[in-house]
Scaffold this motif. Structure first.
Motif, PDB file in Angstrom:
ATOM      1  N   ALA A 188      -6.180   3.863   1.003  1.00 24.55           N
ATOM      2  CA  ALA A 188      -5.813   2.894   2.041  1.00 24.55           C
ATOM      3  C   ALA A 188      -6.455   3.231   3.351  1.00 24.55           C
ATOM      4  O   ALA A 188      -6.375   2.294   4.254  1.00 24.55           O
ATOM      5  N   ILE A 189      -7.488   4.197   3.521  1.00 25.10           N
ATOM      6  CA  ILE A 189      -8.056   4.432   4.857  1.00 25.10           C
ATOM      7  C   ILE A 189      -9.444   4.363   4.562  1.00 25.10           C
ATOM      8  O   ILE A 189     -10.428   4.449   5.266  1.00 25.10           O
ATOM      9  N   ASP A 190     -10.002   3.488   3.350  1.00 26.94           N
ATOM     10  CA  ASP A 190     -11.388   3.010   3.143  1.00 26.94           C
ATOM     11  C   ASP A 190     -11.452   1.621   3.015  1.00 26.94           C
ATOM     12  O   ASP A 190     -10.979   0.735   2.469  1.00 26.94           O
ATOM     13  N   ALA A 228       0.842  -1.325   0.033  1.00 28.08           N
ATOM     14  CA  ALA A 228       0.018  -0.075   0.167  1.00 28.08           C
ATOM     15  C   ALA A 228       0.907   1.308   0.111  1.00 28.08           C
ATOM     16  O   ALA A 228       1.901   1.244   0.753  1.00 28.08           O
ATOM     17  N   GLY A 229       0.480   2.070  -0.661  1.00 31.47           N
ATOM     18  CA  GLY A 229       1.434   3.426  -1.106  1.00 31.47           C
ATOM     19  C   GLY A 229       2.622   3.040  -1.969  1.00 31.47           C
ATOM     20  O   GLY A 229       3.617   3.780  -1.806  1.00 31.47           O
ATOM     21  N   ALA A 230       2.368   2.104  -2.834  1.00 30.57           N
ATOM     22  CA  ALA A 230       3.316   1.578  -3.776  1.00 30.57           C
ATOM     23  C   ALA A 230       3.559   2.646  -4.855  1.00 30.57           C
ATOM     24  O   ALA A 230       4.631   2.482  -5.349  1.00 30.57           O
ATOM     25  N   ASP A 280      -2.283   2.332  -4.446  1.00 29.76           N
ATOM     26  CA  ASP A 280      -2.236   3.703  -4.190  1.00 29.76           C
ATOM     27  C   ASP A 280      -3.278   4.734  -4.368  1.00 29.76           C
ATOM     28  O   ASP A 280      -4.034   4.275  -5.233  1.00 29.76           O
ATOM     29  N   LEU A 281      -3.674   5.640  -3.751  1.00 28.75           N
ATOM     30  CA  LEU A 281      -4.791   6.534  -3.946  1.00 28.75           C
ATOM     31  C   LEU A 281      -4.405   7.075  -5.219  1.00 28.75           C
ATOM     32  O   LEU A 281      -5.499   7.647  -6.029  1.00 28.75           O
ATOM     33  N   ASP A 282      -3.295   7.561  -5.691  1.00 32.71           N
ATOM     34  CA  ASP A 282      -2.807   8.175  -6.857  1.00 32.71           C
ATOM     35  C   ASP A 282      -2.523   7.409  -8.232  1.00 32.71           C
ATOM     36  O   ASP A 282      -1.670   6.738  -8.159  1.00 32.71           O
TER      37      ASP A 282
HETATM   38  N1  LIG Z   1      10.484  10.719   3.273  1.00 30.61           N
HETATM   39  C1  LIG Z   1      10.821  10.708   4.451  1.00 30.61           C
HETATM   40  O1  LIG Z   1      11.539  11.388   4.894  1.00 30.61           O
HETATM   41  C2  LIG Z   1      10.208   9.928   5.458  1.00 30.61           C
HETATM   42  C3  LIG Z   1      10.694   9.540   6.771  1.00 30.61           C
HETATM   43  C4  LIG Z   1      10.174   8.755   7.636  1.00 30.61           C
HETATM   44  C5  LIG Z   1       9.023   7.901   7.587  1.00 30.61           C
HETATM   45  N2  LIG Z   1       8.592   8.052   6.167  1.00 30.61           N
HETATM   46  C6  LIG Z   1       7.174   7.408   5.977  1.00 30.61           C
HETATM   47  O2  LIG Z   1       7.560   6.281   4.813  1.00 30.61           O
HETATM   48  C7  LIG Z   1       6.138   5.987   4.200  1.00 30.61           C
HETATM   49  C8  LIG Z   1       6.380   6.366   2.657  1.00 30.61           C
HETATM   50  O3  LIG Z   1       6.676   7.814   2.848  1.00 30.61           O
HETATM   51  P1  LIG Z   1       7.361   8.531   1.189  1.00 30.61           P
HETATM   52  O4  LIG Z   1       8.592   9.239   1.866  1.00 30.61           O
HETATM   53  O5  LIG Z   1       7.606   7.439   0.227  1.00 30.61           O
HETATM   54  O6  LIG Z   1       6.303   9.453   0.707  1.00 30.61           O
HETATM   55  P2  LIG Z   1       5.603   9.829  -0.517  1.00 30.61           P
HETATM   56  O7  LIG Z   1       4.866  11.016  -0.459  1.00 30.61           O
HETATM   57  O8  LIG Z   1       6.504   9.711  -1.693  1.00 30.61           O
HETATM   58  O9  LIG Z   1       4.697   8.430  -0.691  1.00 30.61           O
HETATM   59  C9  LIG Z   1       3.543   8.149   0.027  1.00 30.61           C
HETATM   60  C10 LIG Z   1       2.316   7.468  -0.915  1.00 30.61           C
HETATM   61  O10 LIG Z   1       1.261   7.152  -0.128  1.00 30.61           O
HETATM   62  C11 LIG Z   1       0.141   7.535  -1.075  1.00 30.61           C
HETATM   63  N3  LIG Z   1      -0.991   7.830  -0.304  1.00 30.61           N
HETATM   64  C12 LIG Z   1      -1.166   8.724   0.519  1.00 30.61           C
HETATM   65  N4  LIG Z   1      -2.466   8.659   1.253  1.00 30.61           N
HETATM   66  C13 LIG Z   1      -2.951   7.644   0.760  1.00 30.61           C
HETATM   67  C14 LIG Z   1      -4.241   6.821   0.787  1.00 30.61           C
HETATM   68  N5  LIG Z   1      -5.216   7.397   1.748  1.00 30.61           N
HETATM   69  N6  LIG Z   1      -4.508   5.627   0.421  1.00 30.61           N
HETATM   70  C15 LIG Z   1      -3.559   5.170  -0.583  1.00 30.61           C
HETATM   71  N7  LIG Z   1      -2.275   5.730  -0.972  1.00 30.61           N
HETATM   72  C16 LIG Z   1      -2.076   7.131  -0.071  1.00 30.61           C
HETATM   73  C17 LIG Z   1       0.667   8.656  -1.960  1.00 30.61           C
HETATM   74  O11 LIG Z   1      -0.123   8.812  -3.067  1.00 30.61           O
HETATM   75  C18 LIG Z   1       2.055   8.381  -1.918  1.00 30.61           C
HETATM   76  O12 LIG Z   1       2.368   7.493  -3.158  1.00 30.61           O
HETATM   77  C19 LIG Z   1       5.197   7.146   4.889  1.00 30.61           C
HETATM   78  O13 LIG Z   1       4.536   6.444   5.779  1.00 30.61           O
HETATM   79  C20 LIG Z   1       5.937   8.043   5.360  1.00 30.61           C
HETATM   80  O14 LIG Z   1       5.399   8.490   6.739  1.00 30.61           O
HETATM   81  C21 LIG Z   1       9.100   8.956   5.158  1.00 30.61           C
END
Ligand SMILES: NC(=O)c1ccc[n+]([C@@H]2O[C@H](COP(=O)([O-])OP(=O)(O)OC[C@H]3O[C@@H](n4cnc5c(N)ncnc54)[C@H](O)[C@@H]3O)[C@@H](O)[C@H]2O)c1
Length: 247
Positions: A62-64, A17-19, A42-44
């Protein structure tokens, strides 16, 4: 170490999820390279990977709960099982507590924490036993208290991820299921795009190793936790913070 040596996943199935995000996409690529078939949620929809025999992309929230349930059903009907479930969904908040609306608090808690609860709950029946592995993503904000850069709700949600990991590790251990999390510091992904150049420089400076982690490095920690090398690990939170957090 080659990717294959890190994770041997031929015949295995991952639901990520969030791929479409920085860490989620790197995880998908690593699992695919290790031979897994992957369902990417992914939502997007614009961020979803190209469909192939080994990759199924699903646009959904992912929250539905019905969307998550449907993604699990798609994974099982297409690939027959789920071996690895990874929650890489997330969103940063921001601002001091007194300017945080209730709606914003709930949004950030839901996207960062409730998404992990739902993914785990909906995957539970379909996870292979023994050997099924769940990985969540926490953050150093969970351990150092966080700051107004990401906001109180984000830091609180990420602390919740660490305890959800521990809770589920114990509850599911009798069935041979493992649950772990990773704890990144700042990672070079789109999540940091909201920061100015100065703020990004300050973030790098705050890390003792003076670098942002790369998404592939966090993906490697996730793959390790799912791998045959981590069969005795459950309830752990693997620190990928460049020394930002030291316990
Ligand atoms: N980037 C950082 O510095 C960092 C640091 C610590 C932890 N994290 C954690 O790592 C994880 C991934 O983050 P990332 O850095 O790859 O961010 P990102 O913004 O690149 O990816 C997040 C993804 O989540 C998807 N998303 C958001 N809401 C959604 C929903 N309701 N349903 C489905 N998909 C949804 C977005 O479309 C996006 O593709 C997150 O949990 C983030 O909190 C990131």
């Amino acid at each position: 170490m080659s990717r294959a040596a890190l994770l041997e996943a031929r015949g295995r199935v991952a639901l990520i999820a969030g791929a479409g995000g920085g860490i989620g996409r790197a995880t998908l690529e690593l699992f695919e390279a290790a031979g897994a078939r992957v369902v990417a949620l992914d939502l997007d929809s614009a961020k979803l990977p190209a469909q192939s025999d080994a990759v199924l992309g699903i646009a959904g929230d992912a929250i539905d709960e019905s969307a998550v349930r449907s993604a699990v059903e798609c994974a099982v009907s297409r690939f027959g099982r789920i071996d690895f479930a990874v929650n890489a969904v997330g969103v940063a908040g921001g601002g001091v507590l007194c300017s945080t609306s209730l709606a914003e608090w709930r949004r950030v808690i839901d996207i960062n924490l409730t998404s992990a609860f739902l993914l785990a709950r909906e995957c539970y029946r379909s996870l292979s036993r023994p050997g099924g592995s769940v990985v969540f993503i926490a953050s150093t904000n969970a351990r150092n208290g966080g700051s107004a850069l990401s906001g109180a709700a984000y830091a609180t949600a990420k602390a919740g991820i660490i305890n959800l990991t521990r809770y589920l590790a114990r509850e599911w251990a009798p069935e041979g299921l493992r649950v772990n999390s990773v704890m990144p510091g700042p990672v070079a992904t789109p999540m940091l795009a909201r920061f100015s150049l100065e703020q990004r420089a300050a973030l790098v400076d705050s890390v003792p190793l003076k670098r942002l982690a790369q998404p592939a490095e966090v993906a490697a920690a996730i793959a390790f936790l799912c791998s045959q090398h981590a069969q005795s690990m459950s309830g752990a939170c693997v620190n990928v913070s460049g020394g930002l957090v030291l316990d």
